[in-house]
Structure formats: structure tokens, C-alpha cells
Enzyme design. Sequence first.
Site, short mmCIF file in Angstrom:
data_model
loop_
_atom_site.label_atom_id
_atom_site.label_comp_id
_atom_site.label_asym_id
_atom_site.label_seq_id
_atom_site.Cartn_x
_atom_site.Cartn_y
_atom_site.Cartn_z
N LYS A 126 0.86 -1.19 0.00
CA LYS A 126 0.00 0.00 0.00
C LYS A 126 0.88 1.23 0.00
O LYS A 126 2.04 1.17 0.43
CB LYS A 126 -0.88 0.01 1.26
CG LYS A 126 -2.09 0.92 1.18
CD LYS A 126 -3.26 0.26 0.49
CE LYS A 126 -4.39 1.26 0.26
NZ LYS A 126 -5.59 0.62 -0.27
N ASP A 166 -7.12 4.53 -4.56
CA ASP A 166 -7.71 4.40 -3.22
C ASP A 166 -8.32 5.77 -2.93
O ASP A 166 -8.54 6.56 -3.87
CB ASP A 166 -6.65 4.01 -2.17
CG ASP A 166 -7.28 3.62 -0.83
OD1 ASP A 166 -7.97 2.60 -0.77
OD2 ASP A 166 -7.12 4.36 0.17
P1 NDP Z 1 -13.14 8.01 -2.43
O1 NDP Z 1 -12.07 9.01 -2.20
O2 NDP Z 1 -13.71 7.86 -3.79
O3 NDP Z 1 -14.37 8.29 -1.44
C1 NDP Z 1 -14.20 8.31 -0.06
C2 NDP Z 1 -15.49 8.78 0.57
O4 NDP Z 1 -15.37 8.68 1.99
C3 NDP Z 1 -15.80 10.23 0.26
O5 NDP Z 1 -17.18 10.41 0.26
C4 NDP Z 1 -15.15 10.95 1.44
O6 NDP Z 1 -15.71 12.22 1.72
C5 NDP Z 1 -15.41 9.99 2.57
N1 NDP Z 1 -14.34 10.11 3.57
C6 NDP Z 1 -13.00 9.95 3.38
N2 NDP Z 1 -12.33 10.17 4.51
C7 NDP Z 1 -13.26 10.48 5.44
C8 NDP Z 1 -13.20 10.81 6.80
N3 NDP Z 1 -12.02 10.86 7.45
N4 NDP Z 1 -14.37 11.05 7.44
C9 NDP Z 1 -15.56 10.97 6.80
N5 NDP Z 1 -15.68 10.67 5.50
C10 NDP Z 1 -14.55 10.43 4.83
O7 NDP Z 1 -12.55 6.61 -1.89
P2 NDP Z 1 -13.06 5.15 -2.20
O8 NDP Z 1 -14.54 5.13 -2.35
O9 NDP Z 1 -12.19 4.60 -3.26
O10 NDP Z 1 -12.63 4.39 -0.85
C11 NDP Z 1 -13.48 4.31 0.29
C12 NDP Z 1 -12.98 3.21 1.21
O11 NDP Z 1 -12.98 1.96 0.50
C13 NDP Z 1 -11.56 3.37 1.73
O12 NDP Z 1 -11.49 2.80 3.01
C14 NDP Z 1 -10.74 2.54 0.75
O13 NDP Z 1 -9.50 2.12 1.31
C15 NDP Z 1 -11.69 1.38 0.55
N6 NDP Z 1 -11.46 0.60 -0.65
C16 NDP Z 1 -11.50 1.18 -1.88
C17 NDP Z 1 -11.34 0.40 -3.01
C18 NDP Z 1 -11.48 0.98 -4.38
O14 NDP Z 1 -11.46 0.19 -5.34
N7 NDP Z 1 -11.68 2.27 -4.55
C19 NDP Z 1 -11.01 -1.04 -2.91
C20 NDP Z 1 -11.10 -1.57 -1.56
C21 NDP Z 1 -11.27 -0.76 -0.49
P3 NDP Z 1 -14.94 13.54 1.25
O15 NDP Z 1 -15.04 13.57 -0.23
O16 NDP Z 1 -15.66 14.64 1.93
O17 NDP Z 1 -13.52 13.37 1.75
#
Ligand code: NDP
Length: 444
Positions: A126, A166
Site C-alpha cells: 500500500k 484508493d
Molecule cells: P473516495 O475518495 O472515492 O471516497 C471516499 C469517501 O469517503 C468520500 O465520500 C469521502 O468524503 C469519505 N471520507 C473519506 N475520509 C473520510 C473521513 N475521514 N471522514 C468521513 N468521510 C470520509 O474513496 P473510495 O470510495 O475509493 O474508498 C473508500 C474506502 O474503501 C476506503 O477505506 C478505501 O480504502 C476502501 N477501498 C476502496 C477500493 C477501491 O477500489 N476504490 C477497494 C477496496 C477498499 P470527502 O469527499 O468529503 O472526503
Amino acid sequence: MSYLQNVLSQVEAKYSYQPEFLQAVREVFESLAPVITKNEKLYEQEAILERITEPDRQIQFRVPWVDDTGKIRVNTGYRVQFNNAIGPYKGGLRLHPSVNLSVIKFLGFEQVFKNSLTGLPMGGGKGGSDFDPKGKSDREVMAFCQSFMTELYKYIGADEDVPAGDIGTGAREIGYLYGQYKRITGLYEGVLTGKGLSYGGSLVRTQATGYGLLYLVDELLKNHQSGIEGKTVTISGAGNVAIYAAEKAGQLGGKVVTLSDSTGWIYDKDGIDLDLVKEIKEVRRGRISEYKDAKPSADYHEGRGVWSIPTDIALPCATQNELLIDDAKELVKNGVKAVCEGANMPTTIEATKYLQENGVLFVPGKASNAGGVATSGLEMSQNSERLSWTFDEVDAKLKGIMTGIYANIDSAAKEYGMAGNYVAGANIAGFSKVVNAMIAQGAY
Ligand code: NDP
């Protein structure tokens, strides 16, 4: 003191300043206890737990870039190559101000087991940076990505280490990173996944984590004489995982009523209008609060609160430690049937235990969100073959992988007398394959 407790104490003492990493190690170790006890002598002799908790290497570097005013800005970049016993290192790059070595180590450690569960030949790693793409111009994001890759390229390669997206790293960032890698090395190879379709990306990769999550939920419920049809679904986040989880939940007959971002959350009792969310988040890069401007009948609240809404299926899809013990109590009180993690480690250990003890079907992210990395693995295969598969081909493979993961974690839990404990099932199934490969390959 048992071997497992001994190693846990050593790791806790050595990395007391890395809370997220320790949380992940404790969670994995706790559920591995029966497997370790059964093989204690061999594992101790082979130092399996010491080796599996210490990354093969961790790379940390300075990332200088020039902002739109001409000022030089500096961020910290990381790549933790955790374990490559079963394949090249594979895992995303997170761009978020909260990124530090502890967060990257926790994600890399979990990735080892998740990648193993997919059945594909991928090790775990990672990376990322404390750079925040939010509020930056496209040129600034490009400047950051080019500088980041100017250092990172030395350590990655299609057969060595293959990063992906991510939090904060989407198609735009992957494009800039790939361009810089190609420019420096002259190689057109599958060194990153999540690429655009015109330059080696795979169909379904964008949807994969969210769709895969719902394929697993579907399989889980079918095995418990139920289904998604007609169920209420609450989801946190409004990013890549949340949006495509909501899309597939709707296609399978569920009604999604919440989404959130780091500022607030929306509740739409009529079911979330996903076209509107995509327009806000994917096109305008806006805030979820804008949903209410277009749909005044929906509720918008600042802060946290998604888990207070009564639901059948809860899917935390935002970030780590976003579903706390009080949220678990509220969900149970309101009759939730299943909680499946779309994000990595969104549920605290305390909340996980409470849900399990109260009969909620709980599946941890390393199993339920593995569809993303699995499809990245399929992207790597297509790049090696220099072929592109159709949407339906990739989607069918993804569905097969998620169904296989459910069968695997279910049977591993049963084998060790913990039927229905999918946390244990996922850790045991993921761990066993990696450990067998480590032992076969000798001390290193
Ligand atoms: P994105 O950046 O596309 O979206 C993340 C979302 O979560 C946004 O709505 C963001 O809001 C919110 N968010 C992020 N940090 C915080 C925080 N500290 N408090 C509250 N809300 C938060 O990321 P992904 O959708 O790609 O990833 C989401 C999760 O899924 C992560 O844990 C990632 O590691 C996991 N994941 C992702 C994969 C992928 O293929 N994308 C694969 C496997 C796991 P805002 O925009 O306001 O920051």
C-alpha cells in the site's frame, strides 16, 4: 505466554506509536488463535508471525511540487511493500491529509490477506501521501503526481509492485502517474491498475469494489434464507465504493436511503437519486449537501449520523473507524440484519464484537471489498495478454470471485468451529495460503 501473545506484545511495544497498524494486527491475531495453536511449534520455528507483521520494506520520500502561485510545496510519499509470497505487491495509493506510516502499514497488512482471498496471485502492499487533492487545480494535481512518480518508479514494475487507486486517487491521478512512469522508464506495461479504458484499463474496474460488495451481500443473504429484494440499505461515503455499491444494491432490488461525505450526510426516504449523486460527485466534484438543493424533500445533516437510520443492510463505505460502538448499538436496536464493510476497517473492534454477539451477519472489508483488487488482478491479466475482455466477461469473473470468497470464509470459519464468524473465516483463509507459500520459500 503463548507464541501468539508473545509476538503481539513485541509488536505492540515496538510500534506503540502506530495505532491503526496495531488495531489491524490485534484484529487479525485474535481470530487466528485456533490456527496458530494448532501449528504453534512449526510457526514459532519459522517465525511466521514475526515475519508477517514486518513489511518486506517501507519506502518514504519527499514529494516537492509547485503550486499555482509558483510556490514550492512539500508532501511525504510512502510505499510499504508488505509481503510478496504469493505474487507481486499489489495495493492502492491513498491521497489524504490523514495519511501517515501507521495508516499505510495497516492498509498494507490487511491487503496481504485480502489479495490472498481473491485466489489470484497477488502479494500485499500500500502507499500514498498526505497530499490532499481536494481544492487543488488539475495542474497542481498533475504536478504532485509527476513528482510522486519520479521517486516511486524506482521501486515498482508490472512483475514487481503494481499500485492502484484508493481514497483521493481516481482515474485522473492514475492517468498522470502512468504518464510519468512511461515517460521516465519508456515502458508501456501494466504497472498501475485503474487505468483509463483507452490505455490498458479494464471494464468494470470503476464499479468493481461496490458491485463486488453487493455480490457478496447477495450470496451471504441467500445462504441465510433471505435476499436483497425489498430491503432498506444504508451506505456511508459518496466516493467510488459507495456510489457503485448503491448502484448494484438498487439493481438487485434494494432501496438505498443514505450517503455521506466528510462534511455531512443525506437521507432520502424515497431512495437516493444516483444520477444526481454522480453529477455532484463525479462531474462537479462537489459536496453531498448539494443533493438537498436539487431535491428539497431529502434531509441533509452536518456531521455523522448515517447509522441512526433504521435499516436491514448497513454498508460502511467511507473510511476507517467510522462505525463506532454507539452506532452498532443503534443499528442493532433498529433491527439491522447484515453489516458488510465496503471501506477498509470502518468498524472498530468493539463495534464488530457487539454486532457479532447480537446475531448480525458481519463481513469484514478484507473479504467484502476484495472485488476492487480482484478486478485489478484481472486488469493485470489483460495487460499481460494484451487483450481487453468485455464488460460482461469481467463482471461474470468478478461475481465468481466474490461467490468463491464467501464460500471460502464460510468454510474456514466452520472448519475451526466458528460457523458464521466471517472475521475469523476471512483471516484464517487469507492467512493459510500466504503462510504455506512463505514456508515453502524458506527464510527471507
Ligand atoms: P473516495 O475518495 O472515492 O471516497 C471516499 C469517501 O469517503 C468520500 O465520500 C469521502 O468524503 C469519505 N471520507 C473519506 N475520509 C473520510 C473521513 N475521514 N471522514 C468521513 N468521510 C470520509 O474513496 P473510495 O470510495 O475509493 O474508498 C473508500 C474506502 O474503501 C476506503 O477505506 C478505501 O480504502 C476502501 N477501498 C476502496 C477500493 C477501491 O477500489 N476504490 C477497494 C477496496 C477498499 P470527502 O469527499 O468529503 O472526503
